[in-house]
Design an enzyme around this catalytic site. Sequence first.
Site, PDB file in Angstrom:
ATOM      1  CB  CYS A  62      -0.950  -0.013   1.191  1.00  0.00           C
ATOM      2  SG  CYS A  62      -1.867  -1.543   1.289  1.00  0.00           S
ATOM      3  CG  HIS A 108      -6.637   1.090   0.671  1.00  0.00           C
ATOM      4  ND1 HIS A 108      -5.582   1.753   0.085  1.00  0.00           N
ATOM      5  CD2 HIS A 108      -6.075   0.088   1.411  1.00  0.00           C
ATOM      6  CE1 HIS A 108      -4.450   1.163   0.457  1.00  0.00           C
ATOM      7  NE2 HIS A 108      -4.717   0.151   1.244  1.00  0.00           N
ATOM      8  CB  CYS A 137       0.110   1.432   7.500  1.00  0.00           C
ATOM      9  SG  CYS A 137      -1.649   1.410   7.116  1.00  0.00           S
TER      10      CYS A 137
END
Lengths: 310, 429
Positions: B90, B386, B416
Amino acid sequence: MPSLTAPPSLLPLYLKAAATGPLHRGGDSLPDSVYTLSDQRIDPAHLAAFQQVCGYRTSDVLPPTYLHILAFPLSVALMTEREFPFPMVGMVHVANSITLARAVRSAEQVSFTVRAADLRPHPAGRQFDLLAEATVDGEVVWTSRSTYLRRGKSTEKKDDAKRAELEPQQGAVSVLRVPGDIGRRYGGVSGDRNPIHLHNLTAKAFGFPSAIAHGMWLKARTLAALEGRLPDAYTAEVAFKLPVLLPATLSVSAAQQDDGWSLDVRGAKSGKPHLAGSVTVPAAPTSTPKDKAAATKKAPAKRAPRKKTA
Amino acid sequence: MNTRRAAIVGGNRIPFARSNGPYAHASNQDMLTATLDGLVARFGLQNERLGEVAAGAVLKHSRDFNLTRESVLGSRLSAETPAYDVQQACGTGLETTILVANKIELGQIESGVAAGVDTTSDAPIAVNEDLRAVLLEANRAKSVGARLKALAKIRPQQLVPSIPVNSEPRTGMSMGEHQAITTIEWGITREAQDELAAASHQHLAAAYDRGFLDDLITPYLGLSRDQNLRADSSVEKLGKLSPAFGKAFGDEATMTAGNSTPLTDGAAAVLLASDEWAAQHKLPVLAYFVDAETAAVDYVHGDRKEDGLLMAPVYAMPRLLQRNKLSFDDFDFIEIHEAFAGTVLATLNAWEDDDFCRRRLGLDGALGSVDRAKLNVNGSSLAAGHPFAATGGRIVASLAKMLHDNGGGRGLISICAAGGQGVVAILEA
């Protein structure tokens, strides 16, 4: 003393174990045979298959329990001896401790000795140790102590206190999904084709509700999860608790301690203990980097021609 | 060595879609190409040879080995624009921004695009591992006989394919299961998580309403807003959802589908350049990239509370702030990626924890508190969704615009990533 240059075949030994089971009628002593197997070359394809089944990286470094499976046929030969007090079928592997003196690599030729020792009472019967040792050019590189239980009458009083409540698992915990065919897979690479590991039907014949995982597979898999965290020399000592009924989802805790790691494997949902133990790292390094380089260089040059017969 | 500043010219993304929704048939390359073309259209980059395009995806087909270059070739950018793929879970979108910005600062390139894309709908499915072993053995065989012998090992059960699982390879736990432990260990309440989630939706809805996203988004496949956005979200509504993660913890489980990000498809890109290049092309400069830091934690064997899978930004942040001699009070906007509401709140708690900051971050006391009025003011991943590698580009572009609209100031980003990693960065205008 039986001195071998090639490992004994397991299938005839298993048949012998099955056929001669009733002839092992107890007794108060273990045979004092010492089995030796000299100068074994490592088969890279077999090593890779073992590493894959146990969750190790494919590498030239032998996992500590790989040496156990190379010594295993000697253990079976010893336990199927006529003088051995117990039939092999039905023996329970309750603990294993391995001490690795240094990294052993696939280019090295390893010799083994196996003997039985220390017949003693166990709360559920009697227990004894199989002591295995691996050497390279006379240098002890690996030792293993496997403790087996023969259920039966015991002279040792049972601990009447109820089993203490387990503390929660320590540290970070991982989830390990164990496929139903792991017993067949590990049986294939280890040669340990005990029917309780192979199939639900054969396991049921021996009183288990389903096939169970090999204890030594679980130990190997738990150590493999410490990839990158273990030095070249250490002692990995585990007790096998309740059998892992396959397939299974396990909760694995490997928590760092002052002198190494504590290991604690339980059922993810049941919370039942399957394996408990530790990895102890010697305080001072046993060899300097210089020694190590010399040992690695030396090994291939010393390769001796393989003897053909026992 | 002389360095210069890397300017953020602007960004473009496609609306984020829920998994197996409107983008179900769009591949990573389809979405990345569309996103690059939107950027080209917005900034007049047709046939422009840029210094480079750096992008990546977390879930990637093996055929997409050159995903970014293939997307560039299919876009309206000059085919002479080089490209490469990056993957840092990510953190990918922010990491590509760092890479492109660094090259601009060093004078190696004048302009570049940092991007990321992910689809959880068009996910790669691999053949069964056992079947793969058999096929490879057959492929290695040198004679017909040996090949047939290898192929004879094929078994019916090997036809069951291997579908990618959303779990950490070393722990066997999904990100949500990891975060559920962190959430409990840091004592994050259900109410606090639902409040953060509701605020994210309300802020993003307000941002859409006042047109903030008009020059950040290009509609795609019938979608012009993030599909996950619930403008009418509230703490009351979110409070009715039952826990989705950490159910093994019984009453302690607080993470729901509402305060966790859903699986999402989408792509985002950012255009960076030197001041000179932007001026030559008569393009605006929204903000400048200042500095970045990455960190990683031992979530496999570390402390259950302090080394949680998504805690790495906690460790990256003090290093970044110290190097730049800044504190939270020096920032106008703070963007903390909302993987889960619990992640943001545990991160904030850690920075406010005096003992933790002394022991683990080597500080003299707590790092400090983040003013909630500066936090994710236009919403974040809980509302937008996301698509793993696309999140960095979404945040960089919108923060640059916020700083520009603000007439200047500083902004902070914290993201994160899987594998226990974290990327943080500073922008200023």
